[in-house]
Design an enzyme around this catalytic site. Structure first.
Site, PDB file in Angstrom:
ATOM      1  N   LYS A 142       0.877  -1.177   0.000  1.00 10.81           N
ATOM      2  CA  LYS A 142       0.000   0.000   0.000  1.00 10.81           C
ATOM      3  C   LYS A 142       0.905   1.214   0.000  1.00 10.81           C
ATOM      4  CE  LYS A 142      -2.534   1.777   3.576  1.00 10.81           C
ATOM      5  NZ  LYS A 142      -3.721   2.022   4.441  1.00 10.81           N
ATOM      6  N   GLY A 164      -4.194  -1.766  18.099  1.00  8.56           N
ATOM      7  CA  GLY A 164      -4.303  -1.905  16.644  1.00  8.56           C
ATOM      8  C   GLY A 164      -3.452  -0.851  15.956  1.00  8.56           C
ATOM      9  N   ARG A 181     -10.654  -1.832   6.885  1.00  5.56           N
ATOM     10  CA  ARG A 181      -9.764  -2.827   7.495  1.00  5.56           C
ATOM     11  C   ARG A 181      -9.377  -2.430   8.914  1.00  5.56           C
ATOM     12  NH1 ARG A 181      -5.097   0.047   9.045  1.00  5.56           N
ATOM     13  NH2 ARG A 181      -3.386  -0.149   7.575  1.00  5.56           N
TER      14      ARG A 181
END
Ligand code: NAD
Length: 321
Positions: free
Chosen positions: A67, A292, A110
């Protein structure tokens, strides 16, 4: 080669697809079948932009790629979002470019899938109140994904800019849930699950405000210097993350690690819980925290799902390079 636009990604990839893709790749990371390559992130000295690459390879799903993108602070004035990204997927057998996939919508999807995977595996089954700290672009995605994991009856929220809260309240209403804006000192007394998703650089959620048994998904800290959670609370929680190397360097545990409150060995990759190698929550009173940090393999997993679904539905453009 396929081109899958932002609009097509929105049409073909939903929350369940993203949940399944992210859960599978976290599992593959923990078993050593998928790994992220070192992240590149540079201030390019032009347009105030931060630009970089996140890349990796999943040998189980045969997904190879990167990405590319970053943050352009002047974009809003141009009618564009500040975060911009594109995913490149390569054929792992030949190295040829297989697909170019718009990465903006997928990044939000995501990221929400990651916290939702953590709620599915770590939150108490009887969680009824969702606490939101943050009300920016990501927060709506986070809320929608979280409420699918438990039988939530209410959302409580706090934001540094209170004028942003009504928009999040609308999202809660669309999910059929009552919404209450609260002071951040009070949020933890009600919330069974708390998601933090801000760009804060100082702790917003303190240890004494959170009740036993809470699950926290700390999602905003993805850079050195950012911080949302009191290091004492990190020290008191059972810690999980997407990737330990990122958690301790750019994630929420960086500060507790630096002050010696926790050690790297105190943190478990959530993939081990997914794979059944770690029990996850072991008591109703335990505070669990998922850090996260956002890894490239999450992006590749959802982009590969988007490319597959877009092709199946005849919505991908095919071009020859
Ligand atoms: P946004 O700009 O739309 O919203 C920013 C949020 O942070 C708002 O709620 C705002 O009120 C709050 N905020 C701003 N300054 C603050 C301060 N000084 N103290 C406390 N709160 C403050 O951003 P977004 O797209 O919603 O992203 C939120 C955060 O999530 C960012 O830090 C972003 O980098 C991070 N992020 C993480 C991942 C990941 O995978 N972990 C992925 C995407 C975004």
């Amino acid at each position: 080669m396929l081109i899958v636009t932002e609009e097509v990604c929105k049409k073909v990839v939903g929350r369940t697809d993203a949940f399944n893709a992210v859960q599978a790749v976290f599992g593959a990371m923990a078993s050593g079948d998928a790994y992220n390559f070192p992240v590149i992130r540079e201030a390019i000295g032009y347009a105030d932009a931060l630009y970089g690459f996140k890349s990796g390879f999943d040998r189980t799903g045969l997904v190879l790629g990167l990405k590319s993108g970053g943050y352009w602070p002047g974009n809003l004035k141009k009618g564009l979002t500040n975060h911009q990204s594109t995913v490149f997927l390569f054929n792992p057998d030949t190295g040829q470019l297989d697909a170019l996939v718009g990465g903006n919508y997928l990044t939000a999807l995501r990221t929400a899938a990651a916290s939702s995977v953590s709620i599915a595996h770590l939150a108490r089954k009887d969680s009824r109140v969702l606490g939101m700290v943050g009300a920016g672009h990501q927060s709506a995605f986070q809320l929608r994904a979280a409420v699918e994991q438990r039988e939530f009856e209410k959302v409580v929220a706090w934001n540094f800019h209170p004028d942003m809260l009504p928009a999040l309240g609308k999202v809660a209403a669309e999910c059929g849930l009552p919404f209450e804006a609260v002071e951040r000192e009070q949020l933890g007394a009600q919330a069974d699950v708390i998601i933090t998703i801000t760009s804060a650089h100082a702790p917003l959620l303190m240890k004494d405000w959170v009740k036993p048994g809470t699950h926290i998904a700390a999602m905003g800290t993805d850079t050195k210097g950012k911080q949302e959670v009191d290091p004492e609370l990190i020290g008191a929680a059972t810690l999980f993350t997407d990737e330990i190397a990122q958690s301790i360097s750019i994630g929420e545990t960086q500060h507790a690690i630096a002050s010696g409150l926790v050690k790297e060995s105190d943190i478990t990759p959530i993939g081990e819980v997914i794979n059944g190698e770690h029990k996850g929550r072991t008591s109703e009173d335990e505070i669990t925290l998922f850090d996260g940090t956002g890894v490239g393999l999450q992006d590749l997993a959802v982009a590969s799902t988007a490319a597959k679904l877009a092709k199946e539905q005849g919505l991908a453009q095919e071009v020859q390079l």
